[in-house]
Design an enzyme around this catalytic site. Structure first.
Site, PDB file in Angstrom:
ATOM      1  N   SER A 571       1.374  -0.715   0.307  1.00 39.96           N
ATOM      2  CA  SER A 571      -0.089   0.202  -0.580  1.00 39.96           C
ATOM      3  C   SER A 571       0.914   1.472  -0.021  1.00 39.96           C
ATOM      4  O   SER A 571       2.194   0.982   0.587  1.00 39.96           O
ATOM      5  CB  SER A 571      -0.500   0.622   1.371  1.00 39.96           C
ATOM      6  N   TYR A 584      -2.623  -0.398  10.751  1.00 43.15           N
ATOM      7  CA  TYR A 584      -2.960  -1.399   9.342  1.00 43.15           C
ATOM      8  C   TYR A 584      -1.515  -0.488   8.680  1.00 43.15           C
ATOM      9  O   TYR A 584      -0.816  -1.265   7.929  1.00 43.15           O
ATOM     10  CB  TYR A 584      -4.362  -0.647   8.484  1.00 43.15           C
TER      11      TYR A 584
END
Length: 694
Positions: A571, A584
């Site tokens: 990501s 996350y």
């Protein structure tokens, strides 16, 4: 204007051709009658010539490469019978009979349809309206028995005539035509070493005659076969319990696939059917396996003989692997010697010396091919060969055609020409991909892309139902069903569950070459709101899960010795620090560094490790649908339905990132064009300056 004959139906299908297709489908649907893509059928009839308006006699015959069970009108070759039979007058003799195949093209009627096969002469020259040529196990058992001619007379009387072995072609067609003319009472023949041919005045009669020969042979074998056609049981060679043998099969599969892929990559198939296990459990299996298969359809797909592990069922995995490697080296030397013994100056080059069938006592059979269907069918053909050996040994002695004749077919110029006409393989052909979190979003789009580019894909997801649904849809879209995609359940945070998923992949397709670590989830919470459970859950799925998947699949790739690719869907958050996603972002940063660490470690094995850094892929995302989207929308002060547009507007390109964009990046990383790239992260975020790699 002249119209077509009223013998043609409104939809353009001649009734004779329609009946032929129906008969072919019935015969081909039963494996006792013929193997997949084996045999051919024909019918003769009339139709009005659209040029002259006169009736013309035609031959409809299954074309080259088709399958009886699924035959359609497009799979038929249609020839003018007068021109086809006129070829007899220009036939130059058996030494030049291959030239007659090209001559069939000058006999074609109309346009479209399939290319005429080598067996066309058998159908056109035999004086019967309907002809079936089939490869039933029972018929080939008689055809390969040492006293096959005597058995033919004993079993069938004068209704079926023995034809000595001859390679398929124009001369065999002439031989069968002469035999039928000389034996008006006969309904068919046994082709030595090969199969059966039957005929009839009507389609129904031809079909019944074919079935009578097949069933009569099978009944005779059942009634007269010795009790142990494969000899006495061997101590220590009986089948292992199912769980134990499948675990051993999964452990051996990567090494065996590497053995079968030394010359070119192969896809694998595993079967532990009773037929295979029983064969390997008895004393005569080494002798019979060494003799090889006989029917041309069999050995063209299985090679002339298999590689057989000569250790008992309880041999350790380590000992089995070591011995398999020794046997593989001997197999290659032996195959090279076989080629050298029979090759002539005009023979095609050797096509590879690796085995296509590997037999492991107590465990089962591994078969290989250029794709899963080819591998599976190769295994089915060897099961046919085992059944043939059982029948022949039960009545007599198995005596396949001579090795030199096998070579003449395996390295036939016509066979080589057929191979050269095959379409160019897709970029990822022969590669087996395992994608985690693949039932939706990025994972599903990636699996769809990899399958479309030729890979076999394993859809691994926490939901088995969703994984199987996604696999079924991909198999339907690409074509090939379970030969292209399967669904498996996996909790990537469990080492046992990951190993089970990897085992399922190697048993389905032989191994693993391409892994996409995509499984993920996110909880959008501030530091103070993030619980220890929140932290552990996200790190277990993404950081630990990627580690476990990479570890289990790297072990397979190293054993295969075929290189491979591992791709992490990380990501932009692995680089860019945004609010309210500490767990996350930290897990994604862990994944990002795993890419660098594993690239450095696995490079010596030819395994590339790369990553993709998406940004805000909202469409189809399980993460965004589970609450993450609503939370992120709240953080940024926009409505959830507009989140994708919001992410797009903050990018340099002002474009929303879609699952397909990520899938394309994965494909490029695994393609030949980036064969020298490892340790790289590709941003797929439409341009987020804060996430530029430095």
């Amino acid at each position: 204007m002249t119209t077509m004959s009223d013998t043609t139906t409104a939809n353009g299908t001649n009734p004779t051709a329609k009946a032929l297709i129906e008969r072919s489908n019935r015969l081909g649907a039963d494996p006792r009658n013929t193997n997949y893509a084996g045999g051919n059928t024909s019918a003769k009839g009339t139709e009005t010539d659209p040029v002259t308006g006169e009736a013309v006699e035609l031959l409809w015959v299954k074309g080259s490469g088709g399958d009886l069970g699924t035959l359609k009108e497009t799979g038929l070759a249609v020839l003018r019978l007068d021109r086809m039979r006129a070829l007899v007058d220009v036939y130059p003799g058996v030494e030049r009979e291959d030239e007659m195949v090209a001559a069939f093209d000058y006999c074609l009627h109309g346009k479209g349809g399939a290319a005429p096969s080598i067996d066309t002469a058998m159908h056109g020259l035999v004086d019967a309206a309907h002809v079936d040529h089939l490869h039933p196990d029972s018929g080939i058992a008689i055809a390969t028995a040492a006293d096959g001619e005597e058995l033919t007379g004993k079993i069938f009387g004068d209704k079926v005539v023995w034809v000595p072995w001859r390679r398929p072609g124009f001369q065999l067609g002439l031989d069968i035509a002469a035999i039928k003319a000389e034996n008006p009472q006969a309904i068919g023949c046994i082709l030595g070493g090969h199969g059966i041919t039957a005929w009839g005045d009507t389609s129904e009669e031809a079909e019944q005659n074919s079935l009578w020969i097949i069933r009569t042979a099978a009944a005779y074998i059942d009634e007269h076969s010795k009790a142990e056609p494969f000899g006495p049981a061997l101590d220590g060679y009986a089948a292992l319990p199912e769980d134990e043998r499948r675990a051993k099969a999964a452990a051996l599969a990567p090494t065996i696939r590497g053995i079968a892929s030394q010359d070119r990559p192969m896809v694998g198939h595993f079967t532990d059917s009773d037929v295979v296990l029983d064969f390997l459990a008895h004393a005569e299996h080494p002798r019979l396996a060494e003799l090889g298969t006989s029917c041309p359809d069999h050995f063209l797909r299985t090679k002339v003989k298999p590689l057989v592990l000569d250790l008992p069922a309880d041999a350790s995995v380590e000992d089995s692997i070591a011995r398999l490697k020794e046997l593989a080296a001997s197999y290659r030397e032996d195959y090279q010697a076989y080629y050298d013994r029979h090759a002539t100056a005009d023979s095609p080059a050797i096509r590879g010396a690796d085995p296509l069938i590997v037999l492991v006592p107590g465990v089962g059979m591994f078969s290989f091919g250029k794709d899963k269907q080819t591998a599976r069918v190769a295994g089915e053909f060897y099961v046919n060969a085992i059944n043939v050996m059982r029948g022949a040994e039960g009545l007599s002695t198995y005596a396949p055609i001579d090795e030199s004749e096998k070579f003449r077919i395996e390295y036939w110029a016509l066979e080589e020409a057929k191979l050269q006409r095959m379409p160019k393989p897709k970029p990822l052909a022969t590669r087996v991909a395992l994608v985690t979190g693949a039932a939706s979003g990025i994972g599903r789009a990636t699996a769809e892309k990899l399958a479309a580019e030729g890979a076999c894909v394993v859809i691994a997801d926490l939901s088995l139902e969703k994984a199987q649904e996604a696999a079924a849809q991909i198999g339907l879209t690409v074509g090939g069903g379970a030969d292209v995609a399967i669904g498996v359940q996996v909790d990537v945070s469990s080492a046992d569950a990951v190993q089970a998923a990897v085992d399922a992949a190697v048993l389905a397709f032989g191994g693993v070459d391409l892994v996409v670590n995509n499984a993920g989830l996110s909880l959008s919470r501030s530091l103070l709101e993030t619980s220890e459970k929140d932290w552990d859950l996200q790190h277990d799925v993404m950081a630990k899960g990627s580690f476990l998947v990479s570890q289990a699949t790297a072990k397979v790739m190293i054993a295969q010795e075929m290189g491979g690719d591992i791709v992490y869907i990380s990501s932009k958050n692995s680089i860019f620090a945004g609010p309210n996603n500490v767990a996350y972002g930290a897990a994604k940063a862990d994944q990002a560094h795993q890419v660098r660490l594993l690239a450095a470690e696995l490079g010596e094995h030819g395994i590339k490790v790369n990553g993709v850094n998406p940004d805000g892929v909202v469409q189809g995302s399980g993460i965004f649908a589970s609450g993450w989207g609503a939370n992120r929308a709240a953080v940024y002060g926009v409505e959830e339905k507009d989140l994708g547009k919001f992410y797009a507007q903050r990018t340099i390109l002002k474009r929303e990132v879609l699952p397909a964009n990520i899938a394309n990046a994965v494909f490029v990383l695994c393609s030949a064009e980036l064969s020298h790239t490892t340790g790289l992260h590709i941003p797929v975020d439409a341009g987020v300056a804060a996430a530029f790699l430095r």
